[in-house]
Design a protein around this motif. Structure first.
Motif, PDB file in Angstrom:
ATOM      1  N   VAL A  23      20.026  35.810 -92.146  1.00 14.86           N
ATOM      2  CA  VAL A  23      21.055  36.198 -93.423  1.00 14.86           C
ATOM      3  C   VAL A  23      20.367  37.009 -94.601  1.00 14.86           C
ATOM      4  O   VAL A  23      20.586  37.827 -95.117  1.00 14.86           O
ATOM      5  N   ARG A  24      19.079  36.201 -94.872  1.00 11.82           N
ATOM      6  CA  ARG A  24      18.494  36.579 -95.946  1.00 11.82           C
ATOM      7  C   ARG A  24      17.827  38.002 -95.616  1.00 11.82           C
ATOM      8  O   ARG A  24      17.862  39.007 -96.360  1.00 11.82           O
ATOM      9  N   LEU A  25      17.268  38.141 -94.603  1.00  7.85           N
ATOM     10  CA  LEU A  25      16.342  39.157 -94.208  1.00  7.85           C
ATOM     11  C   LEU A  25      17.452  40.387 -94.091  1.00  7.85           C
ATOM     12  O   LEU A  25      17.095  41.353 -94.677  1.00  7.85           O
ATOM     13  N   PHE A  26      18.523  40.457 -93.398  1.00  7.70           N
ATOM     14  CA  PHE A  26      19.642  41.481 -93.397  1.00  7.70           C
ATOM     15  C   PHE A  26      20.278  41.730 -94.502  1.00  7.70           C
ATOM     16  O   PHE A  26      20.373  43.000 -95.081  1.00  7.70           O
ATOM     17  N   GLY A  27      20.287  40.660 -95.360  1.00  5.89           N
ATOM     18  CA  GLY A  27      20.636  40.856 -96.736  1.00  5.89           C
ATOM     19  C   GLY A  27      19.879  41.737 -97.742  1.00  5.89           C
ATOM     20  O   GLY A  27      20.206  42.445 -98.649  1.00  5.89           O
ATOM     21  N   GLU A  28      18.421  41.638 -97.394  1.00  5.92           N
ATOM     22  CA  GLU A  28      17.466  42.293 -98.173  1.00  5.92           C
ATOM     23  C   GLU A  28      17.350  43.588 -97.704  1.00  5.92           C
ATOM     24  O   GLU A  28      16.969  44.442 -98.517  1.00  5.92           O
ATOM     25  N   VAL A  29      17.200  44.039 -96.443  1.00  2.00           N
ATOM     26  CA  VAL A  29      16.839  45.408 -95.973  1.00  2.00           C
ATOM     27  C   VAL A  29      17.868  45.883 -95.010  1.00  2.00           C
ATOM     28  O   VAL A  29      17.725  47.073 -94.638  1.00  2.00           O
ATOM     29  N   GLY A  30      19.044  45.283 -94.782  1.00  2.00           N
ATOM     30  CA  GLY A  30      20.058  45.877 -94.008  1.00  2.00           C
ATOM     31  C   GLY A  30      19.534  45.471 -92.523  1.00  2.00           C
ATOM     32  O   GLY A  30      18.481  45.089 -92.117  1.00  2.00           O
ATOM     33  N   TYR A  31      20.620  45.773 -91.581  1.00  2.00           N
ATOM     34  CA  TYR A  31      20.309  45.662 -90.122  1.00  2.00           C
ATOM     35  C   TYR A  31      19.292  46.711 -89.518  1.00  2.00           C
ATOM     36  O   TYR A  31      18.352  46.200 -88.906  1.00  2.00           O
ATOM     37  N   ARG A  32      19.540  47.751 -90.278  1.00  2.00           N
ATOM     38  CA  ARG A  32      18.753  48.834 -89.391  1.00  2.00           C
ATOM     39  C   ARG A  32      17.334  48.604 -89.718  1.00  2.00           C
ATOM     40  O   ARG A  32      16.325  49.080 -89.149  1.00  2.00           O
ATOM     41  N   GLY A  33      17.204  48.269 -91.138  1.00  2.00           N
ATOM     42  CA  GLY A  33      15.647  48.108 -91.810  1.00  2.00           C
ATOM     43  C   GLY A  33      15.128  46.712 -91.306  1.00  2.00           C
ATOM     44  O   GLY A  33      13.884  46.538 -91.558  1.00  2.00           O
ATOM     45  N   ALA A  34      15.671  45.640 -90.598  1.00  2.00           N
ATOM     46  CA  ALA A  34      14.959  44.390 -90.310  1.00  2.00           C
ATOM     47  C   ALA A  34      14.462  44.470 -88.987  1.00  2.00           C
ATOM     48  O   ALA A  34      14.535  45.384 -88.217  1.00  2.00           O
ATOM     49  N   SER A  35      13.200  43.820 -89.201  1.00  2.00           N
ATOM     50  CA  SER A  35      12.453  43.776 -87.857  1.00  2.00           C
ATOM     51  C   SER A  35      12.519  42.171 -87.232  1.00  2.00           C
ATOM     52  O   SER A  35      12.398  41.228 -88.059  1.00  2.00           O
ATOM     53  N   LEU A  36      12.590  42.185 -86.005  1.00  2.00           N
ATOM     54  CA  LEU A  36      12.542  40.835 -85.288  1.00  2.00           C
ATOM     55  C   LEU A  36      11.342  40.099 -85.431  1.00  2.00           C
ATOM     56  O   LEU A  36      11.189  38.958 -85.258  1.00  2.00           O
ATOM     57  N   ARG A  37      10.117  41.016 -85.316  1.00  2.00           N
ATOM     58  CA  ARG A  37       8.943  40.361 -85.538  1.00  2.00           C
ATOM     59  C   ARG A  37       8.879  39.738 -86.813  1.00  2.00           C
ATOM     60  O   ARG A  37       8.195  38.526 -87.044  1.00  2.00           O
ATOM     61  N   GLU A  38       9.213  40.421 -88.036  1.00  2.00           N
ATOM     62  CA  GLU A  38       9.123  39.748 -89.297  1.00  2.00           C
ATOM     63  C   GLU A  38      10.209  38.519 -89.407  1.00  2.00           C
ATOM     64  O   GLU A  38       9.783  37.585 -89.681  1.00  2.00           O
ATOM     65  N   LEU A  39      11.237  38.483 -88.624  1.00  2.00           N
ATOM     66  CA  LEU A  39      12.190  37.427 -88.900  1.00  2.00           C
ATOM     67  C   LEU A  39      11.241  36.207 -88.040  1.00  2.00           C
ATOM     68  O   LEU A  39      11.524  34.881 -88.385  1.00  2.00           O
ATOM     69  N   ALA A  40      10.805  36.533 -86.774  1.00  2.00           N
ATOM     70  CA  ALA A  40      10.138  35.510 -86.147  1.00  2.00           C
ATOM     71  C   ALA A  40       9.046  34.783 -87.007  1.00  2.00           C
ATOM     72  O   ALA A  40       8.794  33.644 -87.014  1.00  2.00           O
ATOM     73  N   GLN A  41       8.257  35.591 -87.551  1.00  2.00           N
ATOM     74  CA  GLN A  41       7.152  35.013 -88.495  1.00  2.00           C
ATOM     75  C   GLN A  41       7.898  34.160 -89.522  1.00  2.00           C
ATOM     76  O   GLN A  41       7.175  33.328 -89.831  1.00  2.00           O
ATOM     77  N   ARG A  42       8.845  34.592 -90.392  1.00  2.00           N
ATOM     78  CA  ARG A  42       9.411  33.722 -91.147  1.00  2.00           C
ATOM     79  C   ARG A  42      10.204  32.300 -90.850  1.00  2.00           C
ATOM     80  O   ARG A  42      10.249  31.503 -91.389  1.00  2.00           O
ATOM     81  N   CYS A  43      10.381  32.253 -89.387  1.00  2.00           N
ATOM     82  CA  CYS A  43      11.015  31.206 -88.639  1.00  2.00           C
ATOM     83  C   CYS A  43       9.658  30.614 -88.073  1.00  2.00           C
ATOM     84  O   CYS A  43      10.169  29.306 -87.512  1.00  2.00           O
ATOM     85  N   GLY A  44       8.295  31.079 -88.156  1.00  2.00           N
ATOM     86  CA  GLY A  44       7.678  30.252 -87.433  1.00  2.00           C
ATOM     87  C   GLY A  44       7.548  30.168 -85.912  1.00  2.00           C
ATOM     88  O   GLY A  44       6.797  29.166 -85.585  1.00  2.00           O
ATOM     89  N   LEU A  45       8.008  31.239 -85.669  1.00  2.00           N
ATOM     90  CA  LEU A  45       8.002  31.686 -84.061  1.00  2.00           C
ATOM     91  C   LEU A  45       7.259  32.899 -83.759  1.00  2.00           C
ATOM     92  O   LEU A  45       7.001  33.533 -84.435  1.00  2.00           O
ATOM     93  N   SER A  46       6.750  32.908 -82.160  1.00  2.00           N
ATOM     94  CA  SER A  46       6.368  34.298 -81.782  1.00  2.00           C
ATOM     95  C   SER A  46       7.681  34.921 -81.362  1.00  2.00           C
ATOM     96  O   SER A  46       8.723  34.495 -81.469  1.00  2.00           O
ATOM     97  N   HIS A  47       7.289  36.236 -81.384  1.00  2.00           N
ATOM     98  CA  HIS A  47       8.308  37.120 -80.819  1.00  2.00           C
ATOM     99  C   HIS A  47       9.119  36.869 -79.577  1.00  2.00           C
ATOM    100  O   HIS A  47      10.597  36.756 -79.763  1.00  2.00           O
TER     101      HIS A  47
END
Length: 201
Positions: A23-47
């Protein structure tokens, strides 16, 4: 030894964390600009670990949108939907990331090839239908146009609030708008005017 129940609870908690961060990432940069690798890093997970929980990016987006709508529906609950809407707007003022998410994605999703296009088209139809029913229950002579005006107000207020949150009280503006709409409807009924749907919306 971890029980199956413990494993399920941990998996559910991890998925909720992922959805919250999405929610936070999509809100910041939109769906097209969001990276799953960035999201994984924020969540403390591997891709690969993230993909295990959410599948692909499109599945994640739809899960985020569905979860937010479920939470909003629970907050509105039963009773007077118009009054409950004012309270929901008030709560949204404490959830900037959620407001950003829907504002950015609803604009992006006007493109027919956007993965959330069908979701938002259906969501707007459903919202107008539900609000029109609420206005009709309140005796409004033109419930559907009134519903469309209210939706337009909500969307416009969110953009203004995101730009200048200190200058916009969204809940107060919605309350004033509803009071004006319903007062005009009562006046029309007392004058014997305003039968029917008040035009096509």
């Amino acid at each position: 030894m971890t029980s199956r129940g413990d494993g399920y609870a941990k998996g559910r908690a991890r998925r909720e964390l992922i959805l919250d961060e999405a929610v936070r990432l999509f809100g910041e940069v939109g769906y097209r600009g969001a990276s799953l690798r960035e999201l994984a890093q924020r969540c403390g997970l591997s891709h690969p670990g993230l993909l295990h929980h959410v599948g692909d990016k499109q599945s994640l987006l739809l899960a985020v949108l569905a979860r937010r709508d479920e939470l909003a529906a629970a907050e509105v609950g039963a009773g007077n939907r118009l009054d409950a809407l004012v309270e929901l707007v008030r709560r949204n003022a404490d959830q900037r990331a959620v407001v950003e998410l829907f504002t950015v994605l609803s604009a992006e999703a006007t493109a027919p090839d956007h993965p959330a296009h069908a979701f938002f088209a259906a969501r707007y139809r459903r919202t107008v239908d539900e609000l029109a029913a609420a206005f009709a229950d309140a005796g409004h002579p033109g419930p559907r146009p009134a519903a469309r005006r209210l939706v337009a107000l909500l969307d416009g207020l969110q953009v203004q609030w995101l730009l200048e949150p200190g200058d916009v009280d969204m809940a107060a503006e919605v309350r004033r708008h509803l009071d004006t709409e319903l007062a005009a409807a009562r006046a029309a009924r007392s004058d014997g005017r305003g039968h029917g749907d008040g035009g096509q919306g």
